[in-house]
Design an enzyme around this catalytic site. Structure first.
Site, mmCIF file in Angstrom:
data_model
loop_
_atom_site.group_PDB
_atom_site.id
_atom_site.type_symbol
_atom_site.label_atom_id
_atom_site.label_comp_id
_atom_site.label_asym_id
_atom_site.label_seq_id
_atom_site.Cartn_x
_atom_site.Cartn_y
_atom_site.Cartn_z
ATOM 1 N N HIS A 118 0.856 -1.182 0.000
ATOM 2 C CA HIS A 118 0.000 0.000 0.000
ATOM 3 C C HIS A 118 0.890 1.230 0.000
ATOM 4 O O HIS A 118 1.930 1.254 0.662
ATOM 5 C CB HIS A 118 -0.891 0.003 1.246
ATOM 6 C CG HIS A 118 -1.367 1.364 1.647
ATOM 7 N ND1 HIS A 118 -0.772 2.098 2.660
ATOM 8 C CD2 HIS A 118 -2.363 2.142 1.167
ATOM 9 C CE1 HIS A 118 -1.393 3.254 2.790
ATOM 10 N NE2 HIS A 118 -2.356 3.310 1.903
ATOM 11 N N HIS A 151 12.243 -1.153 4.127
ATOM 12 C CA HIS A 151 12.470 -0.175 5.192
ATOM 13 C C HIS A 151 13.708 0.677 4.910
ATOM 14 O O HIS A 151 13.707 1.886 5.208
ATOM 15 C CB HIS A 151 12.597 -0.888 6.536
ATOM 16 C CG HIS A 151 11.269 -1.211 7.159
ATOM 17 N ND1 HIS A 151 10.603 -0.340 7.980
ATOM 18 C CD2 HIS A 151 10.484 -2.315 7.053
ATOM 19 C CE1 HIS A 151 9.471 -0.888 8.379
ATOM 20 N NE2 HIS A 151 9.365 -2.100 7.833
ATOM 21 N N HIS A 181 -8.641 -6.169 17.051
ATOM 22 C CA HIS A 181 -9.431 -7.360 17.385
ATOM 23 C C HIS A 181 -8.689 -8.658 17.058
ATOM 24 O O HIS A 181 -9.033 -9.712 17.577
ATOM 25 C CB HIS A 181 -10.793 -7.325 16.689
ATOM 26 C CG HIS A 181 -10.727 -7.360 15.193
ATOM 27 N ND1 HIS A 181 -10.595 -6.224 14.429
ATOM 28 C CD2 HIS A 181 -10.776 -8.391 14.314
ATOM 29 C CE1 HIS A 181 -10.577 -6.541 13.145
ATOM 30 N NE2 HIS A 181 -10.687 -7.859 13.045
#
Length: 280
Positions: A118, A151, A181
């Site tokens: 993304h 990175h 969750h």
């Protein structure tokens, strides 16, 4: 929508040129794999709640041999936020007028050894002006070499501007791209930043370098992994991780909410969802 000022136009031009460069590179990768897949583009217009023209954008989607589904969207919109939503946006609490331009990209890959990814960068104007965005890697089958390279590329882009950027924006990404969750991170991280508004020229230059870093590193990772053999078990793992990706984007992602709350194109907003996912 009001005419664009110089800063707004420069930002829009950059995001559209970055889109063109990324799409050309992704199509080149498909060609190297023996595929003739190409991006299909759909323009869309937005109406402001007042009924006035509210800008629009272009949704680009490609489904190929390497990129099972990749969407690269650009949009330039403006008008006024509705209701209480304005109070959640930086600088819009008292005046709901806004302008936003940016690029948003999500790639879901055919080979589970190639990470999904993304990337989004944007420029917003309310009573304040700021840049935001970032990029994060989402491998179903993490490979340390790829994580480290991703990175390192983002760190180099950050370090060229401010040595405090990378540790701060990496931590921000680690905290943001988390699924409470599930008690897991969405992937192996990257950088995330928002409300960058100290010096427009410097912040714009940094945002451009984030885009260039992504364009450099992600295609290299794709080419390194797209020919690897994979098993049915690998595909099962990929689909389950895609399910978690979908959960995050539908429940927690701020960009998804922003697009829906401002009357954006639904298909463009939800292009981030994977083509096939599973919940075991």
């Amino acid at each position: 929508m009001k005419p664009l000022d110089e800063q707004q136009q420069r930002a829009r031009t950059w995001f559209e040129s970055l889109r063109d460069a990324i799409c050309a590179e992704f199509e080149a990768i498909e060609g190297e794999a023996g595929s003739d897949a190409r991006f299909e583009y759909l323009s869309w217009d937005r109406a402001d709640p007042s009924g006035a023209p509210g800008g629009g954008g272009v949704r680009g989607v490609m489904k190929g041999k390497v990129f099972e589904k990749v969407g690269v969207n650009v949009s330039t919109v403006g008008g006024a936020f509705e209701g209480e939503f304005a109070k959640t946006i930086h600088g819009a609490g008292e005046d709901p007028s806004f302008f936003a331009t940016g690029i948003s990209l999500v790639a879901h890959m055919a080979n589970p050894h190639v990470p999904a990814v993304h990337m989004n960068t944007r420029f917003l104007v309310t009573t304040k002006r700021w840049f935001g965005g970032g990029a994060d890697l989402n491998p179903p089958l993490p490979i340390a070499e790829d994580t480290d390279a991703f990175h390192a590329a983002l760190k180099a882009a950050c370090d060229a501007h401010d040595p405090t950027h990378y540790p701060r924006f990496k931590q921000w990404a680690d905290e943001y791209f988390y699924i409470p969750h599930r008690k897991v991170h969405r992937g192996v991280g990257g950088i995330f930043y928002d409300h960058l508004e100290s010096d427009w020229e410097a912040d714009f230059a940094f945002t451009q370098d984030v885009g260039r870093a992504f364009l450099d590193i992600f295609p290299r990772i794709v080419r390194r992994r797209m020919g690897l053999a994979f098993s049915e078990a690998d595909l099962v793992q990929q689909r389950e991780w895609r399910g978690r990706y979908a959960e995050f984007n539908l429940i927690y992602d701020r960009g998804t909410l922003f697009g829906l709350k401002t009357g954006g194109n639904v298909d463009a907003i939800l292009m981030s969802l994977p083509p096939v996912a599973a919940w075991a």
